[in-house]
Scaffold this active site. Sequence first.
Site, PDB file in Angstrom:
ATOM      1  N   ARG A 148      -1.684   1.080   2.179  1.00 33.34           N
ATOM      2  CA  ARG A 148      -2.830   1.598   2.921  1.00 33.34           C
ATOM      3  C   ARG A 148      -2.964   3.077   2.569  1.00 33.34           C
ATOM      4  O   ARG A 148      -1.981   3.734   2.224  1.00 33.34           O
ATOM      5  CB  ARG A 148      -2.621   1.456   4.432  1.00 33.34           C
ATOM      6  CG  ARG A 148      -2.417   0.026   4.926  1.00 33.34           C
ATOM      7  CD  ARG A 148      -2.175   0.023   6.434  1.00 33.34           C
ATOM      8  NE  ARG A 148      -2.024  -1.319   6.966  1.00 33.34           N
ATOM      9  CZ  ARG A 148      -0.847  -1.932   7.164  1.00 33.34           C
ATOM     10  NH1 ARG A 148       0.283  -1.282   6.863  1.00 33.34           N
ATOM     11  NH2 ARG A 148      -0.790  -3.151   7.654  1.00 33.34           N
ATOM     12  N   LYS A 172       1.754   0.671  10.055  1.00 34.19           N
ATOM     13  CA  LYS A 172       1.169   0.719  11.392  1.00 34.19           C
ATOM     14  C   LYS A 172       2.262   0.632  12.453  1.00 34.19           C
ATOM     15  O   LYS A 172       3.238  -0.093  12.296  1.00 34.19           O
ATOM     16  CB  LYS A 172       0.173  -0.428  11.574  1.00 34.19           C
ATOM     17  CG  LYS A 172      -1.115  -0.249  10.785  1.00 34.19           C
ATOM     18  CD  LYS A 172      -2.108  -1.347  11.118  1.00 34.19           C
ATOM     19  CE  LYS A 172      -3.447  -1.126  10.419  1.00 34.19           C
ATOM     20  NZ  LYS A 172      -4.435  -2.177  10.759  1.00 34.19           N
ATOM     21  N   HIS A 244      -8.786   0.921   0.034  1.00 31.89           N
ATOM     22  CA  HIS A 244      -8.420  -0.411   0.513  1.00 31.89           C
ATOM     23  C   HIS A 244      -8.753  -1.486  -0.524  1.00 31.89           C
ATOM     24  O   HIS A 244      -8.112  -2.545  -0.562  1.00 31.89           O
ATOM     25  CB  HIS A 244      -9.143  -0.716   1.829  1.00 31.89           C
ATOM     26  CG  HIS A 244      -8.552  -1.862   2.577  1.00 31.89           C
ATOM     27  ND1 HIS A 244      -7.374  -1.760   3.279  1.00 31.89           N
ATOM     28  CD2 HIS A 244      -8.965  -3.153   2.724  1.00 31.89           C
ATOM     29  CE1 HIS A 244      -7.098  -2.926   3.828  1.00 31.89           C
ATOM     30  NE2 HIS A 244      -8.037  -3.784   3.501  1.00 31.89           N
ATOM     31  N   ARG A 247      -5.741  -2.082  -2.565  1.00 29.14           N
ATOM     32  CA  ARG A 247      -4.753  -2.860  -1.801  1.00 29.14           C
ATOM     33  C   ARG A 247      -5.133  -4.343  -1.818  1.00 29.14           C
ATOM     34  O   ARG A 247      -4.282  -5.216  -2.017  1.00 29.14           O
ATOM     35  CB  ARG A 247      -4.695  -2.318  -0.372  1.00 29.14           C
ATOM     36  CG  ARG A 247      -3.811  -3.114   0.603  1.00 29.14           C
ATOM     37  CD  ARG A 247      -3.741  -2.332   1.915  1.00 29.14           C
ATOM     38  NE  ARG A 247      -3.297  -3.122   3.045  1.00 29.14           N
ATOM     39  CZ  ARG A 247      -2.032  -3.293   3.400  1.00 29.14           C
ATOM     40  NH1 ARG A 247      -1.067  -2.760   2.669  1.00 29.14           N
ATOM     41  NH2 ARG A 247      -1.717  -3.989   4.477  1.00 29.14           N
ATOM     42  N   HIS A 270       2.161  -6.988   6.949  1.00 28.35           N
ATOM     43  CA  HIS A 270       1.414  -7.709   7.984  1.00 28.35           C
ATOM     44  C   HIS A 270       2.376  -8.422   8.924  1.00 28.35           C
ATOM     45  O   HIS A 270       3.310  -9.086   8.478  1.00 28.35           O
ATOM     46  CB  HIS A 270       0.487  -8.759   7.356  1.00 28.35           C
ATOM     47  CG  HIS A 270      -0.665  -8.173   6.625  1.00 28.35           C
ATOM     48  ND1 HIS A 270      -1.341  -8.836   5.623  1.00 28.35           N
ATOM     49  CD2 HIS A 270      -1.290  -6.965   6.744  1.00 28.35           C
ATOM     50  CE1 HIS A 270      -2.311  -8.084   5.159  1.00 28.35           C
ATOM     51  NE2 HIS A 270      -2.299  -6.940   5.825  1.00 28.35           N
ATOM     52  N   TYR A 279      -6.880 -11.523   2.882  1.00 29.44           N
ATOM     53  CA  TYR A 279      -6.892 -10.811   1.611  1.00 29.44           C
ATOM     54  C   TYR A 279      -6.908 -11.744   0.404  1.00 29.44           C
ATOM     55  O   TYR A 279      -7.322 -11.359  -0.680  1.00 29.44           O
ATOM     56  CB  TYR A 279      -5.636  -9.927   1.495  1.00 29.44           C
ATOM     57  CG  TYR A 279      -5.651  -8.738   2.404  1.00 29.44           C
ATOM     58  CD1 TYR A 279      -5.954  -7.473   1.922  1.00 29.44           C
ATOM     59  CD2 TYR A 279      -5.352  -8.870   3.753  1.00 29.44           C
ATOM     60  CE1 TYR A 279      -5.959  -6.378   2.757  1.00 29.44           C
ATOM     61  CE2 TYR A 279      -5.353  -7.776   4.594  1.00 29.44           C
ATOM     62  CZ  TYR A 279      -5.661  -6.535   4.089  1.00 29.44           C
ATOM     63  OH  TYR A 279      -5.661  -5.461   4.919  1.00 29.44           O
TER      64      TYR A 279
END
Length: 299
Positions: A148, A172, A244, A247, A270, A279
Amino acid sequence: MNWNSYIKSFQHYLKIERGMSKNTIDNYTFDLQRLCSYLDENNISVSPIKIEDETIQQFIYTVSKELNARSQARILSGLKSFFSYLLFEDYRTDNPMELIETPKIGRKLPDTLSIQDIDNLIAAIDLSKDEGHRNKAILETLYGCGLRVSELVNLKISDLFFDEGFIKVTGKGSKDRFVPIAKSTKKHILLYKDSTRNHLQIAKGHEDTLFLNRRGKQLTRAMIFTIIKDLAVKINLQKKISPHTLRHSFATHLLENGADLRSIQMMLGHESITTTEIYVHLDKKHLTQIINSFHPRKN
């Protein structure tokens, strides 16, 4: 307490109790401040513990005229979290968001770049300029490790475990993961670090930050967007791309070359495999290859 006091208390809760990222907290705060501005503009004097669903619904109706479904959903998510927090802390006895529906946004897939597109972007970087090797290392890292943009700008020199073949990435919720790094990506990072970065006058507090601007400070997310968009214009790429996109291309190319979803999930950071599935959209040609290669009745 006034709105600002409740919002500050909510920010502290999100950071300490929920472990949310700074970007998420900033987005939630921005949306709550937008609600406060709406109340001020319409001379509505009401506290967070007294505001009713009708007022919030009118606010959402007003802002939705200029926002797409995804942005609306984010605002609703932030408001629901805020009022759930007030309910949890016994500031309120009800949640005014309970009857407000979130718009359906579906699964939006960003554009994927071909390997040739990525090669063209990287080839367009002017290596005669001081920032050339840095920008090349940035694109190689975004695509080579599937990071990211926030993970890239926060990457530290102390996060590089090249002898072991990994980099440590803080994702995250401040969750760390180790991502394997290819020899070519490692080579471009070292070239930047040893030929460009070591000539900068590094600002105090940024000694361990890998990617720096000309003033020796950490690059901003906006600067990474600008670098990529300028390169897209330079090669006349007829796609709307962002960091992004690299990615997403990383994940898609891995899958198309035989990587399994679980491995891609771990590399992308994730929590849920269903997020990874967003994705890895596949074209029919690739699905046919899978059947022909792996189905027991392929003949």
